[in-house]
Design a protein around this motif. Structure first.
Motif, PDB file in Angstrom:
ATOM      1  N   ALA A   1      31.821  25.942  47.520  1.00 42.36           N
ATOM      2  CA  ALA A   1      32.029  24.877  48.505  1.00 42.36           C
ATOM      3  C   ALA A   1      32.625  25.428  49.786  1.00 42.36           C
ATOM      4  CB  ALA A   1      32.919  23.789  47.913  1.00 42.36           C
TER       5      ALA A   1
ATOM      6  N   ASP B   1      30.982  25.057  53.450  1.00 41.45           N
ATOM      7  CA  ASP B   1      31.754  24.430  54.523  1.00 41.45           C
ATOM      8  C   ASP B   1      31.864  25.358  55.728  1.00 41.45           C
ATOM      9  OD1 ASP B   1      32.123  22.160  52.992  1.00 41.45           O
ATOM     10  OD2 ASP B   1      34.166  22.680  52.362  1.00 41.45           O
TER      11      ASP B   1
ATOM     12  N   HIS C   1      25.641  23.831  46.713  1.00 39.30           N
ATOM     13  CA  HIS C   1      26.455  23.729  47.930  1.00 39.30           C
ATOM     14  C   HIS C   1      25.707  24.284  49.134  1.00 39.30           C
ATOM     15  CE1 HIS C   1      30.241  22.077  46.460  1.00 39.30           C
ATOM     16  NE2 HIS C   1      30.067  22.795  45.364  1.00 39.30           N
TER      17      HIS C   1
ATOM     18  N   ARG D   1      23.400  21.751  50.520  1.00 40.19           N
ATOM     19  CA  ARG D   1      24.138  20.781  51.342  1.00 40.19           C
ATOM     20  C   ARG D   1      24.330  21.296  52.762  1.00 40.19           C
ATOM     21  NH1 ARG D   1      29.710  20.710  52.192  1.00 40.19           N
ATOM     22  NH2 ARG D   1      30.103  22.122  50.422  1.00 40.19           N
TER      23      ARG D   1
END
Length: 294
Positions: free
Chosen positions: A217, A221, A258, A261
């Motif tokens: 993650a 990010d 992730h 995303r």
């Protein structure tokens, strides 16, 4: 005076000529997907855990997962997102995993030279040996793809003092080895100019996940934050953002979720950016704005 490489002069990004990418966009984004093969029982290779005596089965098999599983899952993800890819390929991949290379060829993706194998560094060779390595890898890619690769990324980003000269002499138009800028930069060589296209060492899963031990993650990010900030910065300057990926890392299922995303976030802005390949950046810089590149 400090020793200098002599390849480019200092230039602050705030004082350069302005230009735009195709369709009036200001931020070019490309994926650098590393497809790599490693020798068994010898040579270099990233490690999941500290390696023991050779043969280091754990780390070899962990890396091999990328070619057998991870890269295929990533190909499906790129298809679903409609994302082009620059494939940074060891020439050894054509003997080891020809089906995988064909799968990315069928997508129309660019193949970038990435040495013979990531089990070796070209920087430890003498000039003749390094020239032979570049020639061997180039010949394999050219015969397989029907055209010579225009770009090069050295295994382990390892350069000798001769590398830019040897790449230009071998017909290469651009290098991804130098991470000193967010814009393409002309480098001086003994055989003419060589374009340095930004390739990241921050938005790159090897330094992030292997070196800094960032979580899945956290890496996703970081990619999103990097993109959002560069999209904002590009209002005043044209920029290039790359994302460097290795299937044995981000092709792992929990990391892939992730990563998807993060890439979906970028694709949601596709009308505001130039979603491209490194070779297309090279062609645009050389043919459309050569005098605007520092």
């Amino acid at each position: 005076m400090l020793r200098d490489h002599g390849r480019y002069a200092y230039s602050p990004i705030t004082g350069r000529p302005d230009y735009t990418w195709p369709n009036g966009t200001r931020l070019a984004v490309y994926i650098g997907l590393n497809l790599e093969h490693f020798a068994f029982g010898e040579g270099l290779g990233a490690e999941l855990a500290p390696g023991g005596p050779q043969p280091d089965v754990l780390n070899y098999a962990w890396r091999d997962y990328g070619n057998r599983v991870g890269a295929w899952r990533m190909r499906d993800m790129f298809d679903a997102l409609g994302m082009p890819v620059s494939v940074l390929a060891n020439s050894a991949m054509y003997d080891y995993a020809p089906d995988l290379m064909a799968a990315f060829r069928e997508r129309g993706d660019e193949i970038v030279g990435h040495g013979r194998t990531n089990s070796e560094r070209q920087s430890v060779l003498d000039r003749a040996g390094e020239a032979a390595l570049i020639a061997e890898a180039t010949q394999v890619l050219t015969e397989a793809e029907g055209m010579a690769p225009q770009g090069w990324l050295s295994p382990w980003i390892a350069e000798s003092v001769d590398t830019p000269d040897l790449l230009a002499e071998a017909g290469y138009g651009y290098t991804l080895n130098w991470c000193m800028d967010d814009q393409p930069v002309w480098m001086q060589t003994s055989a003419g100019r060589l374009l340095s296209i930004p390739y990241p060492q921050e938005a790159n899963d090897i330094p992030s996940i292997v070196a800094r031990k960032d979580g899945a993650a956290q890496f996703a990010d970081m990619v999103i934050d990097n993109f959002d900030e560069m999209l904002e910065q590009s209002r005043t300057q044209p920029l290039v953002m790359s994302i460097a990926l290795h299937p044995y890392l981000v092709g792992q299922p929990y990391r892939l979720r992730h990563l998807r995303r993060a890439l979906a976030h970028i694709c949601a802005h596709r009308d505001d950016i130039w979603l491209t390949r490194s070779g297309e950046i090279h062609e645009y810089c050389r043919n459309s704005i050569p005098d605007l590149i520092v």
